[in-house]
Design an enzyme around this catalytic site. Structure first.
Site, PDB file in Angstrom:
ATOM      1  N   ARG A  58       0.816  -1.223   0.000  1.00 25.47           N
ATOM      2  CA  ARG A  58       0.000   0.000   0.000  1.00 25.47           C
ATOM      3  C   ARG A  58       0.846   1.268   0.000  1.00 25.47           C
ATOM      4  O   ARG A  58       0.365   2.335  -0.376  1.00 25.47           O
ATOM      5  CB  ARG A  58      -1.004  -0.037   1.167  1.00 25.47           C
ATOM      6  CG  ARG A  58      -2.084  -1.096   0.948  1.00 25.47           C
ATOM      7  CD  ARG A  58      -3.064  -1.159   2.099  1.00 25.47           C
ATOM      8  NE  ARG A  58      -2.465  -1.598   3.338  1.00 25.47           N
ATOM      9  CZ  ARG A  58      -2.267  -2.860   3.687  1.00 25.47           C
ATOM     10  NH1 ARG A  58      -2.648  -3.833   2.873  1.00 25.47           N
ATOM     11  NH2 ARG A  58      -1.716  -3.176   4.833  1.00 25.47           N
ATOM     12  N   GLU A  95       3.152  -6.573  13.150  1.00 26.91           N
ATOM     13  CA  GLU A  95       2.116  -6.733  14.181  1.00 26.91           C
ATOM     14  C   GLU A  95       1.556  -8.158  14.098  1.00 26.91           C
ATOM     15  O   GLU A  95       1.177  -8.741  15.090  1.00 26.91           O
ATOM     16  CB  GLU A  95       1.005  -5.693  13.946  1.00 26.91           C
ATOM     17  CG  GLU A  95       0.032  -5.554  15.098  1.00 26.91           C
ATOM     18  CD  GLU A  95      -1.137  -4.655  14.746  1.00 26.91           C
ATOM     19  OE1 GLU A  95      -1.232  -4.183  13.602  1.00 26.91           O
ATOM     20  OE2 GLU A  95      -1.975  -4.463  15.636  1.00 26.91           O
TER      21      GLU A  95
HETATM   22  P1  AMP Z   1       4.641  -2.501  11.489  1.00 26.14           P
HETATM   23  O1  AMP Z   1       5.911  -3.049  10.941  1.00 26.14           O
HETATM   24  O2  AMP Z   1       4.150  -3.248  12.674  1.00 26.14           O
HETATM   25  O3  AMP Z   1       4.736  -1.000  11.716  1.00 26.14           O
HETATM   26  O4  AMP Z   1       3.512  -2.734  10.380  1.00 26.14           O
HETATM   27  C1  AMP Z   1       3.312  -1.853   9.331  1.00 26.14           C
HETATM   28  C2  AMP Z   1       2.924  -2.571   8.068  1.00 26.14           C
HETATM   29  O5  AMP Z   1       1.941  -3.579   8.301  1.00 26.14           O
HETATM   30  C3  AMP Z   1       2.321  -1.623   7.067  1.00 26.14           C
HETATM   31  O6  AMP Z   1       2.805  -1.969   5.776  1.00 26.14           O
HETATM   32  C4  AMP Z   1       0.845  -1.824   7.176  1.00 26.14           C
HETATM   33  O7  AMP Z   1       0.232  -1.767   5.923  1.00 26.14           O
HETATM   34  C5  AMP Z   1       0.672  -3.199   7.806  1.00 26.14           C
HETATM   35  N1  AMP Z   1      -0.226  -3.216   8.971  1.00 26.14           N
HETATM   36  C6  AMP Z   1       0.127  -3.500  10.245  1.00 26.14           C
HETATM   37  N2  AMP Z   1      -0.920  -3.466  11.068  1.00 26.14           N
HETATM   38  C7  AMP Z   1      -1.974  -3.120  10.314  1.00 26.14           C
HETATM   39  C8  AMP Z   1      -3.364  -2.872  10.603  1.00 26.14           C
HETATM   40  N3  AMP Z   1      -3.866  -2.983  11.840  1.00 26.14           N
HETATM   41  N4  AMP Z   1      -4.169  -2.518   9.574  1.00 26.14           N
HETATM   42  C9  AMP Z   1      -3.665  -2.391   8.319  1.00 26.14           C
HETATM   43  N5  AMP Z   1      -2.384  -2.615   7.991  1.00 26.14           N
HETATM   44  C10 AMP Z   1      -1.540  -2.966   8.970  1.00 26.14           C
END
Ligand code: AMP
Length: 170
Positions: A58, A95
């Site tokens: 995205r 996550e």
């Molecule tokens: P992080 O590495 O935990 O900061 O995760 C960020 C990445 O995971 C981004 O590319 C987001 O698109 C995706 N992502 C993580 N959690 C979510 C969520 N709750 N909703 C949508 N996309 C998420």
């Protein structure tokens, strides 16, 4: 414009316990999508950005529009095995799971000014991995732009020293 009204919460996606922030409901709205893209590039118009690095997948949506608006190049940070030429890679935790991201070694030249873009900052692992990739190639990170930040996950703590901006906070 209240952008948060355009984000759809999808509970238990992609797995139980995760509330997925669905941006397709914002993207399909002409005014909201345009307004968000304009806002995400606003502070860079006078900064001579060389490259936007967009994070799969995205981050490609906002990142490529931003590159067009700023008149600079776009470089994708992609999941393993997708980029065809020579790459460098970084592992990170999400996550919901683990992953690796790659970038072409010739994507960024030493000294180039880079802005990293993605739709959402959660735990910060993804953005930190991409920052490491950019720095391995000796790019200078001017900023990181996220449409959404899940502040309760404290991703910002994994990104000390980087100018991070987000527009919808939870
Ligand atoms: P992080 O590495 O935990 O900061 O995760 C960020 C990445 O995971 C981004 O590319 C987001 O698109 C995706 N992502 C993580 N959690 C979510 C969520 N709750 N909703 C949508 N996309 C998420």
């Amino acid at each position: 414009m209240k952008f948060a009204e355009f984000i759809r919460d999808v509970p238990d996606f992609p797995e139980k316990g995760i509330v997925f922030k669905d941006i397709t409901t914002l993207l399909k709205n002409t005014d909201a999508f345009k307004h968000v893209c304009d806002l995400m590039v606003e502070k860079y118009h006078d900064k001579e950005v060389d490259k936007i690095v967009g994070i799969e997948s995205r981050g490609f949506i906002f990142g490529s529009v931003a590159a067009y608006l700023l008149g600079c190049g776009f470089v994708p940070a992609r999941k393993p095995g997708k980029l065809p030429a020579e790459t460098i890679s970084e592992d990170y935790t999400l996550e919901y799971g683990k992953n690796t991201l790659e970038i072409h070694v010739d994507g960024i030249k030493p000294g180039e000014k880079v802005v990293i873009m993605d739709d959402l900052l959660a735990t910060g692992g993804t953005a930190r991995a991409v920052a490491k990739l950019v720095e391995k190639l000796k790019g200078e990170i001017l900023g990181m732009e996220f449409l959404i930040e899940l502040e309760f996950l404290k991703g910002i703590e994994k990104l000390p020293g980087y100018p991070v901006t987000s527009y919808i906070k939870y």
